[in-house]
Design a protein around this motif. Sequence first.
Motif, PDB file in Angstrom:
ATOM      1  N   ASP A 254       7.768  31.342   2.652  1.00  0.00           N
ATOM      2  CA  ASP A 254       7.799  31.971   1.329  1.00  0.00           C
ATOM      3  C   ASP A 254       6.358  32.001   0.794  1.00  0.00           C
ATOM      4  N   SER A 255       5.935  33.161   0.270  1.00  0.00           N
ATOM      5  CA  SER A 255       4.532  33.281  -0.165  1.00  0.00           C
ATOM      6  C   SER A 255       4.190  32.298  -1.292  1.00  0.00           C
ATOM      7  N   LYS A 256       5.232  31.779  -1.978  1.00  0.00           N
ATOM      8  CA  LYS A 256       4.950  30.836  -3.077  1.00  0.00           C
ATOM      9  C   LYS A 256       4.910  29.381  -2.590  1.00  0.00           C
ATOM     10  N   ASP A 257       5.334  29.146  -1.332  1.00  0.00           N
ATOM     11  CA  ASP A 257       5.268  27.776  -0.788  1.00  0.00           C
ATOM     12  C   ASP A 257       3.817  27.287  -0.800  1.00  0.00           C
ATOM     13  N   ILE A 258       3.649  25.991  -0.883  1.00  0.00           N
ATOM     14  CA  ILE A 258       2.285  25.439  -0.890  1.00  0.00           C
ATOM     15  C   ILE A 258       1.957  24.881   0.500  1.00  0.00           C
ATOM     16  N   VAL A 259       0.852  25.380   1.035  1.00  0.00           N
ATOM     17  CA  VAL A 259       0.415  24.974   2.374  1.00  0.00           C
ATOM     18  C   VAL A 259      -0.632  23.856   2.240  1.00  0.00           C
ATOM     19  N   THR A 260      -0.571  22.897   3.161  1.00  0.00           N
ATOM     20  CA  THR A 260      -1.594  21.839   3.182  1.00  0.00           C
ATOM     21  C   THR A 260      -2.380  21.945   4.470  1.00  0.00           C
ATOM     22  N   GLU A 261      -3.683  21.861   4.349  1.00  0.00           N
ATOM     23  CA  GLU A 261      -4.580  21.992   5.504  1.00  0.00           C
ATOM     24  C   GLU A 261      -5.595  20.848   5.433  1.00  0.00           C
ATOM     25  N   TYR A 262      -5.928  20.275   6.581  1.00  0.00           N
ATOM     26  CA  TYR A 262      -6.979  19.248   6.606  1.00  0.00           C
ATOM     27  C   TYR A 262      -8.194  19.811   7.319  1.00  0.00           C
ATOM     28  N   VAL A 263      -9.368  19.696   6.694  1.00  0.00           N
ATOM     29  CA  VAL A 263     -10.621  20.082   7.351  1.00  0.00           C
ATOM     30  C   VAL A 263     -11.483  18.826   7.335  1.00  0.00           C
ATOM     31  N   ASN A 264     -11.700  18.248   8.523  1.00  0.00           N
ATOM     32  CA  ASN A 264     -12.267  16.906   8.624  1.00  0.00           C
ATOM     33  C   ASN A 264     -11.470  15.990   7.693  1.00  0.00           C
ATOM     34  N   SER A 265     -12.140  15.299   6.761  1.00  0.00           N
ATOM     35  CA  SER A 265     -11.358  14.378   5.937  1.00  0.00           C
ATOM     36  C   SER A 265     -10.857  15.023   4.634  1.00  0.00           C
ATOM     37  N   TYR A 266     -11.156  16.312   4.446  1.00  0.00           N
ATOM     38  CA  TYR A 266     -10.761  16.959   3.189  1.00  0.00           C
ATOM     39  C   TYR A 266      -9.347  17.544   3.289  1.00  0.00           C
ATOM     40  N   ARG A 267      -8.574  17.350   2.228  1.00  0.00           N
ATOM     41  CA  ARG A 267      -7.243  17.961   2.181  1.00  0.00           C
ATOM     42  C   ARG A 267      -7.269  19.150   1.224  1.00  0.00           C
ATOM     43  N   LEU A 268      -6.873  20.312   1.723  1.00  0.00           N
ATOM     44  CA  LEU A 268      -6.916  21.519   0.904  1.00  0.00           C
ATOM     45  C   LEU A 268      -5.522  22.125   0.819  1.00  0.00           C
ATOM     46  N   MET A 269      -5.142  22.511  -0.379  1.00  0.00           N
ATOM     47  CA  MET A 269      -3.816  23.109  -0.570  1.00  0.00           C
ATOM     48  C   MET A 269      -3.971  24.510  -1.164  1.00  0.00           C
ATOM     49  N   TYR A 270      -3.057  25.384  -0.808  1.00  0.00           N
ATOM     50  CA  TYR A 270      -3.117  26.768  -1.322  1.00  0.00           C
ATOM     51  C   TYR A 270      -1.747  27.412  -1.162  1.00  0.00           C
ATOM     52  N   PRO A 271      -1.452  28.456  -1.963  1.00  0.00           N
ATOM     53  CA  PRO A 271      -0.162  29.138  -1.827  1.00  0.00           C
ATOM     54  C   PRO A 271      -0.126  29.932  -0.515  1.00  0.00           C
ATOM     55  N   ALA A 272       1.024  29.887   0.180  1.00  0.00           N
ATOM     56  CA  ALA A 272       1.126  30.500   1.521  1.00  0.00           C
ATOM     57  C   ALA A 272       0.758  31.985   1.512  1.00  0.00           C
ATOM     58  N   GLY A 273       0.971  32.671   0.387  1.00  0.00           N
ATOM     59  CA  GLY A 273       0.686  34.101   0.345  1.00  0.00           C
ATOM     60  C   GLY A 273      -0.758  34.419   0.015  1.00  0.00           C
ATOM     61  N   ASP A 274      -1.587  33.398  -0.282  1.00  0.00           N
ATOM     62  CA  ASP A 274      -2.974  33.653  -0.670  1.00  0.00           C
ATOM     63  C   ASP A 274      -3.918  33.532   0.521  1.00  0.00           C
ATOM     64  N   PHE A 275      -5.173  33.931   0.284  1.00  0.00           N
ATOM     65  CA  PHE A 275      -6.137  33.889   1.385  1.00  0.00           C
ATOM     66  C   PHE A 275      -6.439  32.455   1.805  1.00  0.00           C
ATOM     67  N   PHE A 276      -6.418  32.216   3.093  1.00  0.00           N
ATOM     68  CA  PHE A 276      -7.030  31.020   3.687  1.00  0.00           C
ATOM     69  C   PHE A 276      -7.322  31.359   5.138  1.00  0.00           C
ATOM     70  N   GLN A 277      -8.394  30.795   5.701  1.00  0.00           N
ATOM     71  CA  GLN A 277      -8.758  31.076   7.091  1.00  0.00           C
ATOM     72  C   GLN A 277      -7.585  30.708   7.999  1.00  0.00           C
ATOM     73  N   CYS A 278      -7.351  31.500   9.065  1.00  0.00           N
ATOM     74  CA  CYS A 278      -6.136  31.272   9.881  1.00  0.00           C
ATOM     75  C   CYS A 278      -6.377  30.618  11.236  1.00  0.00           C
ATOM     76  N   ASN A 279      -7.554  30.040  11.464  1.00  0.00           N
ATOM     77  CA  ASN A 279      -7.758  29.279  12.699  1.00  0.00           C
ATOM     78  C   ASN A 279      -8.303  27.915  12.290  1.00  0.00           C
ATOM     79  N   SER A 280      -7.397  26.923  12.169  1.00  0.00           N
ATOM     80  CA  SER A 280      -7.833  25.595  11.686  1.00  0.00           C
ATOM     81  C   SER A 280      -8.774  24.936  12.668  1.00  0.00           C
ATOM     82  N   SER A 281      -8.616  25.244  13.974  1.00  0.00           N
ATOM     83  CA  SER A 281      -9.379  24.491  14.975  1.00  0.00           C
ATOM     84  C   SER A 281     -10.885  24.714  14.822  1.00  0.00           C
ATOM     85  N   ILE A 282     -11.291  25.868  14.301  1.00  0.00           N
ATOM     86  CA  ILE A 282     -12.735  26.148  14.227  1.00  0.00           C
ATOM     87  C   ILE A 282     -13.338  25.729  12.871  1.00  0.00           C
TER      88      ILE A 282
END
Length: 459
Positions: A254-282
Amino acid sequence: MQVRESLGLPVNFKTSEDGNSFVVDQQPSTEFRHTELSIVRLSSTGDGIGVDKLEDGTTEIVVVPYSIPGDLVRAKIYKKLEYYSLADFEEVISGGQARDDSLIRCKYFTKCAGCQLQMLPYEKQLLHKREVIVRAYKYFCNVSDGVIPEIGDTIGSPLEYGYRTKLTPHFDVPRNGHLPAVTPIGFTQKGRSFVIDIEECPIGTPAINAEYKKERLRVRDTIGTYKRGATLLLRESMEIDETTKETKKAVCTDSKDIVTEYVNSYRLMYPAGDFFQCNSSILPRVTEYVNTQIKLPLSSNESSTVPAPKYLVDAYCGSGLFSITCNDSVEEVIGVEISPKSVSFATSNAQDNNIANAHFVLGDAAVIFEKISTPPKETSMILDPPRKGCDSTFLNQLLDYLPRRIVYVSCNVHTQARDLAYILSDRRGLKYRVNSIRGFDFFPQTHHVESIAVLTLED
Ligand SMILES: C[S@@+](CC[C@H](N)C(=O)[O-])C[C@H]1O[C@@H](n2cnc3c(N)ncnc32)[C@H](O)[C@@H]1O
């Protein structure tokens, strides 16, 4: 253009304002013809470019997807444009030296429009993407010799398959209501506008593909309830159990769901329908690289002790990826973003990560300069605009402000090259030195390349 030049054909191409396409005066005509031709180049869109020798002694340039230099291919020409024709790939008669078909992991490769380069070993994909950047600067950044430095090596993605944390498959429902026996759910066919049925996508992460299977069943079971087609959203989210520290990958649909992403030790959250980079590994590689560029001393003189700028303005900041991961290099970070939701997530992401030196402003990057009070000589600026690049209103204000350092991150190197030409050709921007330009491969197997250019204003 290179192929036409090598054949002595005219190259007076006009390009569209976004730098993405050629403007042609002549209307395309439909032409169906089977041909066999040799491929001589790989274009920036990852398609082969071949030279077709016609019986009347003339030559025609033909774009054939899924082919690489050295291939002899059979293709079906379907459209004739002013400077070249478009063809469907039919088969490889004899493969070029670099071709290795054993690397192809998707049975829809040569039909689905998503990937172009699966037959090319990864190190060759990276060399090709460097060449795309070289050519973009050659043709879209007309500045004096020596101003653009040698393009650096492209940095690869740790994952070459199974990296995409976002997929958006779609399906169509005929307007007349006559449903086919099985509705295709998948991705667009190359060169066409219809969807082909695709059960899994090998560049998607395993979690995304598992959820995609379930979503396909759900759509099939309820297809009668859809009046029109739709696009499905699948976005991977990382969940960590705070007590056991165990990680689990969930998938948001659901575009309103909240996604959680970890980049090194930082935790970043954003709505699933909004912009965020789509390759976590890089992302660790990219954010560490950007941070290093911000920290570089200001003078090209190796023994220089002039420290890097104290302030960072992250224009087009999204939910704060660079503002947050680069905050420790500066005293203060100001993020600017046009999406109210992204600004609000950037603000809460900074709070969650105990970052007190970053704040975020809602607004159009083109008019932010009146809100920025940091001294330009002590300010670095990250530019990470959408594919169309920065507009002239933004670039003119940037040239009035003159930040000491610019780190320009771009998902479209052609508009980046155009924007650098704008900055470097303006008399206000003459003191900028381009320190470096290199690519990052966010999307292995596809033609896309992210390009990062670093500029410093010399004294
Ligand atoms: C390529 S994304 C980069 C986001 C962020 N740097 C990241 O890596 O997650 C571009 C961002 O620019 C924002 N944007 C688009 N047009 C804008 C404008 N005129 N002014 C400010 N932000 C804009 C979009 O909402 C999007 O979040």
